[in-house]
Write an enzyme that holds these catalytic residues in place. Structure first.
Site, PDB file in Angstrom:
ATOM      1  N   GLU A   1      -7.032  13.223   8.816  1.00 54.32           N
ATOM      2  CA  GLU A   1      -7.757  12.662   9.955  1.00 54.32           C
ATOM      3  C   GLU A   1      -8.613  13.696  10.675  1.00 54.32           C
ATOM      4  OE1 GLU A   1      -4.535  12.004   9.307  1.00 54.32           O
ATOM      5  OE2 GLU A   1      -4.297   9.825   9.259  1.00 54.32           O
TER       6      GLU A   1
ATOM      7  N   HIS B   1       4.104   3.390  15.771  1.00 50.12           N
ATOM      8  CA  HIS B   1       3.161   2.410  15.226  1.00 50.12           C
ATOM      9  C   HIS B   1       2.938   1.235  16.174  1.00 50.12           C
ATOM     10  CE1 HIS B   1       4.337   4.519  11.518  1.00 50.12           C
ATOM     11  NE2 HIS B   1       3.271   4.022  10.934  1.00 50.12           N
TER      12      HIS B   1
HETATM   13  C1  LIG Z   1      -1.051  10.816  10.163  1.00 50.15           C
HETATM   14  C2  LIG Z   1      -0.903   9.516   9.456  1.00 50.15           C
HETATM   15  N1  LIG Z   1      -1.971   8.985   8.836  1.00 50.15           N
HETATM   16  C3  LIG Z   1      -1.872   7.812   8.186  1.00 50.15           C
HETATM   17  C4  LIG Z   1      -0.694   7.142   8.150  1.00 50.15           C
HETATM   18  C5  LIG Z   1      -0.587   5.785   7.474  1.00 50.15           C
HETATM   19  N2  LIG Z   1       0.166   5.887   6.226  1.00 50.15           N
HETATM   20  C6  LIG Z   1       1.488   5.609   6.172  1.00 50.15           C
HETATM   21  S1  LIG Z   1       2.134   5.872   4.679  1.00 50.15           S
HETATM   22  C7  LIG Z   1       0.630   6.362   4.057  1.00 50.15           C
HETATM   23  C8  LIG Z   1       0.503   6.789   2.653  1.00 50.15           C
HETATM   24  C9  LIG Z   1       1.368   7.956   2.393  1.00 50.15           C
HETATM   25  O1  LIG Z   1       1.236   8.340   1.076  1.00 50.15           O
HETATM   26  P1  LIG Z   1       2.200   9.418   0.481  1.00 50.15           P
HETATM   27  O2  LIG Z   1       2.279  10.598   1.387  1.00 50.15           O
HETATM   28  O3  LIG Z   1       1.759   9.669  -0.896  1.00 50.15           O
HETATM   29  O4  LIG Z   1       3.636   8.720   0.523  1.00 50.15           O
HETATM   30  P2  LIG Z   1       4.092   7.365  -0.221  1.00 50.15           P
HETATM   31  O5  LIG Z   1       3.831   6.247   0.707  1.00 50.15           O
HETATM   32  O6  LIG Z   1       3.334   7.261  -1.485  1.00 50.15           O
HETATM   33  O7  LIG Z   1       5.561   7.533  -0.428  1.00 50.15           O
HETATM   34  C10 LIG Z   1      -0.352   6.301   5.036  1.00 50.15           C
HETATM   35  C11 LIG Z   1      -1.771   6.615   4.845  1.00 50.15           C
HETATM   36  C12 LIG Z   1       0.408   7.719   8.816  1.00 50.15           C
HETATM   37  N3  LIG Z   1       1.602   7.108   8.840  1.00 50.15           N
HETATM   38  N4  LIG Z   1       0.283   8.909   9.440  1.00 50.15           N
END
Ligand SMILES: Cc1ncc(C[n+]2csc(CCOP(=O)(O)OP(=O)(O)O)c2C)c(N)n1
Ligand SMILES: [Mg+2]
Lengths: 339, 328
Positions: free
Chosen positions: A65, A134
């Site tokens: 971000e 959230h």
């Molecule tokens: C700072 C932040 N940005 C965006 C999000 C929204 N978000 C939640 S899970 C996710 C994807 C995470 O991907 P990864 O780290 O690969 O973990 P996975 O869900 O695949 O286990 C996103 C973008 C968040 N929770 N926190």
């Protein structure tokens, strides 16, 4: 003109349509953010845009971000009009420096020479047990920091008009949509989240409140989903013989102080309702505005309903306890009328 | 090095428990929300990120832990908490928003905090990484040989906190192991569309620490790599980064249509599901008999069923308890 207002859209679709129309009209408008492409935005704000405009103008970003919001600033300074989506406002913590020390201050630092015409869209609000990272609204915090406009639509018509106005504005605009007003199929159904939206582009000016319901006994001033709660409460109060005026601020920056003062001068009573934290926030600002502009008109001390200063809890009974709702507004108005 | 039979079996038992827990949570979560999905409805409302398929990453690490070690995890935390031995009943109760939960219903499934064993997680991507660094810093200052583990997703490796944490850990030579659960997606965004290099384990070298890629979603492969990294951290040898290629079998969250992953991709994942491949190997190598397997499954399921029954029968917190616990 009636034919133009026949069509109904959800707030979510109205937002996506506004962005699409501005992208159509202006090559410099583009979108970036997490899951804005194939997914169409977790809350659908960019639905259908990737298919229409392609990946160069609808850019999925890494979870970076600070990087992409900072990049939006750089692009805005250099002739583009970016729309950057921060998926949930609660995530501002990882990128706030770019937002408030950079996006919001560059125009001022440059003595008015440099413009930052960008929109930061973000989802906010709770009520569905998504817990404390959230579910926040946080608009009061953005509004507290000078240099960015802060827009909070409550219905489909305003959502489209405010988005187009935000994109065309030469200032950074934080466009905060409450998840509960979007009309999403996977959220608790909300009949007020769907409504007439003209097909052609139009603007709703930033900084103009709307009287969502006229009344004579008490003013309920609010923003976002609690506009709906206040309208529901006003119906209940009507049956009890209390005429409630509901003022939808629509933006916190600029704040339509005249509308607040005018409504209070008319009704003589003020209840401010906010889904944000109580202290140091919107409720205090609106009440101060009323006292400054309508002190002699007040028949009772202004009152407020907001989230008591605790993080938003997960468990349903806890969350429902802290969030404003129609019952609390009814009780708040009745207490004001008795006082 | 030989792997003790007990560890091989314990890893499998933990996997069974995790998968069954995730299945039951999923069933209850969805059951209450159909036919019209309403995220706010039911016994388990809100977002739900389940880890079916990612069991090997969690269970492969845990045999090397000892009392006092600390873990930070992500928005997808159940498998790690279960493998570490976080109280299953209190964890289930928290997910149901009950007063008997780890956080009295304040946190929910993305905010599980346990003191013994020390576990924490967060819904903000990469948020736990610096906290693990801090736990390791405390261990070092206190002269203990405890280690901290930070689990994070492939998506988190593009967050500033990842890079700052690795640099700090290496700079201060801290006993921390970073474990990347590479399921190749961050919600709908595939890793190749978000990450400038192929393997996040390669990023370790930029911070002067060992980085190892585990290309198999296999508890034994994770076990071996984690053994070395954790022993090094315990002995004062500093941090390391482990990247495990794993599979998120289900949607990003429950209710996700998962349209961004192809049918072939999903079929291939189902084919190599570690819940099939790992026990098959234990059986064929004679580590486990079918009778032992049956018994182990029965016990794991019973523990999960008991935890969920406990959660279901526990009371909700009183509404006004929302005002408690803001300050110590
Ligand atoms: C700072 C932040 N940005 C965006 C999000 C929204 N978000 C939640 S899970 C996710 C994807 C995470 O991907 P990864 O780290 O690969 O973990 P996975 O869900 O695949 O286990 C996103 C973008 C968040 N929770 N926190
Ligand atoms: Mg991932």
């Amino acid at each position: 003109m009636t034919t133009l207002t026949e069509r109904k859209l959800t707030t979510q679709k109205a937002i996506a349509e506004a962005i699409a129309q501005e992208m159509e009209a202006d090559e410099s408008v583009f979108v970036m953010g997490e899951d804005v492409g194939v997914y169409g935005g977790i809350f659908g704000a960019t639905e259908g845009l990737l298919d229409r405009f392609g990946p160069d103008r609808v850019m999925d970003t890494p979870i970076s971000e600070t990087g992409f919001i900072g990049a939006a600033i750089g692009a805005a300074i250099n002739g583009m009009r970016p729309i950057a989506e921060l998926m949930f406002v609660d995530f501002f913590g990882v990128c706030m420096d770019q937002i408030y020390n950079n996006m919001a201050k560059i125009h001022y630092f440059s003595g008015g020479n440099v413009k930052v015409p960008m929109v930061l869209t973000t989802a906010c609000g709770g009520g569905y047990s998504d817990a404390g990272q959230h579910s926040q609204t946080l608009w009061g915090m953005f509004a507290h920091l000078p240099g960015m406009k802060v827009v909070v639509p409550s219905n489909p018509y305003d959502a489209k008009g405010l988005m187009i106005a935000a994109i065309r504005d030469d200032n950074p605009v934080v466009y905060m949509f409450h998840k509960g007003v979007l009309g999403l199929g996977w959220m608790t159904p909300n009949p007020r989240a769907i409504g007439p939206v003209p097909e052609e582009p139009y603007t709703v000016p930033l900084g103009k409140a709307a009287v969502a319901r006229e009344g004579t006994d008490v003013s309920v001033v609010t923003v976002g989903l609690t506009v709906h709660r206040a309208l529901d409460a006003a119906e209940t109060l009507e049956a009890k013989g209390i005429s409630t005026e509901v003022v939808d601020l629509r933006s916190l920056v600029p704040l339509d102080r005249e509308a607040i003062v005018a409504s209070v001068r008319k009704t003589h009573r003020l209840l401010v309702v906010d889904e944000d934290y109580r202290s140091f926030g919107m409720t205090g600002e609106v009440i101060t505005t009323a006292i400054e502009g309508a002190f002699d008109y007040l028949d009772a001390p202004p009152a407020r309903i907001a989230v008591p200063d605790v993080p938003i809890p997960y468990s349903r009974p806890l969350e429902q306890f802290v969030l404003p709702d129609a019952d609390k507004i009814v009780a708040g108005v009745e207490a004001l009328m008795a006082g | 090095m030989e792997i003790p039979r007990d560890d091989l079996v314990a890893m499998y038992a933990a996997m069974v428990k995790i998968r069954y827990f995730e299945e039951r949570i999923r069933e209850i979560y969805l059951d209450d929300k159909l036919p019209a999905f309403d995220i706010a409805a039911g016994r388990i409302p809100g977002e739900m990120h389940l880890a079916a398929g990612q069991e090997p990453v969690a269970v492969g690490v845990m045999p090397h832990l000892k009392d006092g070690d600390a873990i930070t995890a992500t928005h997808r935390p159940h498998h790690i908490a279960i493998a570490q031995g976080v109280d299953l009943q209190q964890m289930a109760a928290e997910i149901f928003g009950k007063d008997t939960g780890l956080g009295h219903g304040k946190g929910g499934h993305m905010h599980l905090f346990s003191i013994h064993p020390e576990f924490g997680c967060s819904g903000i991507i990469a948020e736990g990484m610096p906290v693990a660094v801090g736990a390791a810093l405390a261990f070092k200052k206190q002269g203990s040989d405890n280690v901290a583990l930070s689990f994070f997703g492939d998506g988190a490796a593009n967050q500033g906190a990842f890079h700052e944490s690795l640099n700090l850990a290496a700079l201060w030579n801290l006993p921390v192991v970073f474990i990347c659960e590479d399921n190749r997606y961050a919600i709908s965004v595939p890793k190749e569309a978000s990450t400038a290099i192929a393997d996040n384990s390669d990023r370790a070298s930029a911070y002067g620490m060992p980085g190892v890629l585990v290309p198999d979603n296999d508890p034994v492969a994770v076990y071996e790599v984690a053994r070395e990294a954790i022993a090094r951290a315990r002995d004062g040898g500093g941090p390391s980064l482990i990247e495990v290629e794993t599979d998120r079998l289900w949607g990003h969250f429950e209710g996700d249509m998962d349209a961004y992953r192809s049918d072939e991709f999903k079929a291939a994942m189902a084919e190599r599901d570690p819940m099939k491949t790992y026990p098959a190997r234990l059986l064929s190598e004679g580590v486990l008999t079918p009778e032992e397997q049956e018994q182990l499954i029965k016990e794991a399921h019973a523990a999960v069923d008991e935890a969920i029954a406990f959660a279901e029968s526990s009371p909700y917190p009183r509404p006004e308890d929302a005002l408690l616990h803001v300050f110590a």
